[in-house]
Write a protein that holds these residues in place. Structure first.
Motif, PDB file in Angstrom:
ATOM      1  N   SER A 148     -24.886  40.978  18.413  1.00 44.27           N
ATOM      2  CA  SER A 148     -24.173  41.115  19.689  1.00 44.27           C
ATOM      3  C   SER A 148     -23.085  40.064  19.875  1.00 44.27           C
ATOM      4  O   SER A 148     -22.217  40.209  20.743  1.00 44.27           O
ATOM      5  N   ARG A 149     -23.117  39.008  19.074  1.00 45.92           N
ATOM      6  CA  ARG A 149     -22.097  37.967  19.175  1.00 45.92           C
ATOM      7  C   ARG A 149     -20.787  38.357  18.489  1.00 45.92           C
ATOM      8  O   ARG A 149     -19.773  37.661  18.642  1.00 45.92           O
ATOM      9  N   VAL A 150     -20.812  39.448  17.722  1.00 48.02           N
ATOM     10  CA  VAL A 150     -19.664  39.841  16.905  1.00 48.02           C
ATOM     11  C   VAL A 150     -18.939  41.038  17.516  1.00 48.02           C
ATOM     12  O   VAL A 150     -19.570  42.001  17.942  1.00 48.02           O
ATOM     13  N   ALA A 151     -17.603  40.969  17.537  1.00 53.50           N
ATOM     14  CA  ALA A 151     -16.768  42.089  17.957  1.00 53.50           C
ATOM     15  C   ALA A 151     -15.697  42.334  16.902  1.00 53.50           C
ATOM     16  O   ALA A 151     -15.212  41.392  16.259  1.00 53.50           O
ATOM     17  N   LEU A 152     -15.326  43.596  16.712  1.00 52.04           N
ATOM     18  CA  LEU A 152     -14.275  43.940  15.767  1.00 52.04           C
ATOM     19  C   LEU A 152     -12.914  43.535  16.327  1.00 52.04           C
ATOM     20  O   LEU A 152     -12.636  43.698  17.518  1.00 52.04           O
ATOM     21  N   CYS A 153     -12.065  43.008  15.441  1.00 52.94           N
ATOM     22  CA  CYS A 153     -10.725  42.578  15.838  1.00 52.94           C
ATOM     23  C   CYS A 153      -9.703  43.136  14.853  1.00 52.94           C
ATOM     24  O   CYS A 153      -9.945  43.179  13.647  1.00 52.94           O
ATOM     25  N   GLY A 154      -8.556  43.561  15.375  1.00 51.38           N
ATOM     26  CA  GLY A 154      -7.509  44.123  14.538  1.00 51.38           C
ATOM     27  C   GLY A 154      -6.341  43.176  14.328  1.00 51.38           C
ATOM     28  O   GLY A 154      -6.388  41.991  14.675  1.00 51.38           O
ATOM     29  N   LEU A 155      -5.273  43.727  13.771  1.00 51.88           N
ATOM     30  CA  LEU A 155      -4.092  42.926  13.456  1.00 51.88           C
ATOM     31  C   LEU A 155      -3.432  42.325  14.691  1.00 51.88           C
ATOM     32  O   LEU A 155      -2.846  41.245  14.627  1.00 51.88           O
ATOM     33  N   LEU A 205     -14.698  36.366   9.311  1.00 52.32           N
ATOM     34  CA  LEU A 205     -15.558  36.198  10.487  1.00 52.32           C
ATOM     35  C   LEU A 205     -15.146  34.892  11.145  1.00 52.32           C
ATOM     36  O   LEU A 205     -15.351  33.814  10.580  1.00 52.32           O
ATOM     37  N   GLN A 206     -14.543  34.975  12.315  1.00 54.70           N
ATOM     38  CA  GLN A 206     -13.919  33.824  12.943  1.00 54.70           C
ATOM     39  C   GLN A 206     -14.452  33.594  14.355  1.00 54.70           C
ATOM     40  O   GLN A 206     -14.730  34.541  15.086  1.00 54.70           O
ATOM     41  N   LEU A 256      -9.916  37.089  23.046  1.00 61.03           N
ATOM     42  CA  LEU A 256     -10.762  36.170  23.812  1.00 61.03           C
ATOM     43  C   LEU A 256     -12.189  36.137  23.264  1.00 61.03           C
ATOM     44  O   LEU A 256     -12.837  35.086  23.281  1.00 61.03           O
ATOM     45  N   HIS A 257     -12.680  37.278  22.772  1.00 66.08           N
ATOM     46  CA  HIS A 257     -14.019  37.300  22.193  1.00 66.08           C
ATOM     47  C   HIS A 257     -14.066  36.405  20.963  1.00 66.08           C
ATOM     48  O   HIS A 257     -15.050  35.679  20.757  1.00 66.08           O
ATOM     49  N   CYS A 258     -13.021  36.433  20.149  1.00 68.26           N
ATOM     50  CA  CYS A 258     -12.977  35.577  18.962  1.00 68.26           C
ATOM     51  C   CYS A 258     -12.951  34.108  19.351  1.00 68.26           C
ATOM     52  O   CYS A 258     -13.603  33.278  18.720  1.00 68.26           O
ATOM     53  N   ARG A 259     -12.223  33.766  20.389  1.00 74.23           N
ATOM     54  CA  ARG A 259     -12.164  32.378  20.846  1.00 74.23           C
ATOM     55  C   ARG A 259     -13.516  31.920  21.406  1.00 74.23           C
ATOM     56  O   ARG A 259     -13.869  30.741  21.304  1.00 74.23           O
ATOM     57  N   GLU A 260     -14.275  32.850  21.986  1.00 75.20           N
ATOM     58  CA  GLU A 260     -15.517  32.476  22.673  1.00 75.20           C
ATOM     59  C   GLU A 260     -16.762  32.683  21.817  1.00 75.20           C
ATOM     60  O   GLU A 260     -17.733  31.936  21.929  1.00 75.20           O
ATOM     61  N   LYS A 261     -16.748  33.697  20.947  1.00 76.23           N
ATOM     62  CA  LYS A 261     -17.944  34.025  20.161  1.00 76.23           C
ATOM     63  C   LYS A 261     -17.594  34.205  18.692  1.00 76.23           C
ATOM     64  O   LYS A 261     -17.425  33.235  17.976  1.00 76.23           O
TER      65      LYS A 261
END
Length: 403
Positions: A247-254, A178-179, A66-71
């Motif tokens: 702060s807009r970036v969060a780590l995302c895994g597989l 970075l998505q 959800l973080h990737c979809r929003e930020k």
């Protein structure tokens, strides 16, 4: 594109399976340049395509998705195969090299403009898909990015087929993705220029950060706007930390990468497409221009021509199950009236953006019609579902020069 460990997509929000399986290429898993970075940030590591890779971070798959979809979400995709394809004869132009690669892929590479990227398919002689890949034109060279689980075989095949005419310079460096909708602002702020915002979807260019060369592509496999950034391995940790400090970036895994691409209706190699599947069956004809279809001068063209004339016996479709239980890969798809098996699920899981299960699979013609009612045999029970269009969510790519 990439292959995945089995069952990465969660059954319920935040519920990850305890075990994952991947294609093992090495007895001892390899590590990307960001392995220590992942461990430092609390990643759960799994073996995937011969590498130790982060499947999720403390935020969890649902939160990452959800973080990737929003930020903006930051992914390590350094396990992917990167290589330059160059003509052996330096006097040969980029057009010559593009024509050479077209003997192996059905995409329109000779018409590819400078700095432009094209999604295409590496075909086998029987019309199946050896891999899907990205090809970028840069000067007289071509930049190739292939799937992690296929890269050794891909590079060996390309080198053999083009021996004496072109050669590969395999680029064993870092690759970050970075998505998300705020990715362009994050990257622009970081590199201190409008390079990122000036690019359109499927364009690439050179840039730098603190004197470090970057090769930036505006593409990705999440359905969101975003970038893939290739850079020297020994600079990747510092670059990733700098991105994460925003702060807009969060780590995302597989796990999030898999659920994001499934929502976007994107094929996963080894699951939705493979050496037995044709581009027509996979609903990937959009990647093959009319010129190439008519010329039929690439591996497997005979099968494709036959399918274009007579139709396919099965087709990849989107599936919307009723209820909350997801249908996993291999699930039987049955005709709702007769109960006859008409196909199988190729990818399935829970869609965090929709708060519902979704799936893709192959069904026999003519059952592929959107709106058809079907049943999915989940744990021995017939679960109602409907054939739907893909993507399941809007694809937010940037098609103009203005971000």
């Amino acid at each position: 594109m990439q292959q995945r460990p089995e069952n990465l997509t969660q059954d319920l929000p935040g519920d990850m399976p305890s075990e994952t399986q991947g294609e093992t290429l090495n007895e001892v898993p390899l590590r990307t340049a960001l392995y220590d970075f992942h461990v430092r940030h609390g990643a759960k590591m799994v073996e995937f395509a011969g590498y130790d890779m982060p499947v999720q971070y403390p935020m969890g798959v649902m939160g990452e998705h959800l973080h990737c979809r929003e930020k903006a979400g930051l992914f390590d995709v350094s396990h992917m195969g990167q290589a330059w394809l160059r003509a052996v004869d330096p006097s040969h132009s980029g057009d010559t090299l593009a024509a050479l690669i077209e003997t192996l892929v059905p995409g329109g590479i000779t018409t590819l403009g400078q700095g432009r990227i094209r999604y295409t398919l590496l075909m086998n002689d029987s019309g199946g898909i050896r891999d899907d890949l990205m090809v970028t034109r840069r000067g007289d060279d071509l930049w190739l990015v292939v799937n992690a689980g296929c890269k050794q075989a891909d590079f060996a095949y390309i080198s053999e087929k083009l021996a004496g005419r072109a050669e590969l310079d395999i680029f064993d460096e870092a690759l970050l993705a970075l998505q998300g909708p705020e990715a362009v602002d994050v990257l622009s702020d970081m590199i201190g220029s409008s390079v990122a915002s000036d690019m359109a979807f499927m364009e690439a260019c050179e840039a730098e950060w603190n004197g470090i060369p970057l090769y930036i592509s505006r593409c990705g496999y999440t359905g969101e706007d975003g970038f893939e950034i290739s850079l020297m391995a020994d600079k990747a940790d510092a670059f990733a930390e700098a991105l994460l400090s925003d702060s807009r970036v969060a780590l995302c895994g597989l796990g999030a990468r898999d659920s994001l691409r499934l929502e976007a209706g994107l094929c996963l190699y080894g699951h939705d497409i493979d050496e037995e599947t044709s581009p027509a069956e996979a609903d990937l004809l959009w990647s093959i221009p009319k010129r190439r279809r008519e010329a039929a001068d690439f591996p497997g063209a005979e099968r494709l021509s036959r399918e274009l004339e007579s139709g396919v016996e099965r087709l990849r479709v989107g599936i919307q199950p009723e209820g909350r239980a997801p249908a996993r890969e291999g699930t039987d798809i049955c005709d709702a009236k007769t109960g006859k098996v008409i196909g199988h699920v190729s990818s399935g899981g829970f869609a965090p953006s929709l708060k519902a299960p979704i799936a893709m699979g192959y069904v026999d013609a003519p059952h592929h019609i959107v709106g058809n009612s079907i049943h999915l045999l989940v744990r021995g029970k017939a679960m109602p579902a409907t054939i739907v269009e893909t993507p399941f969510v809007c694809q937010n790519y940037v098609s103009s020069k203005k971000a």
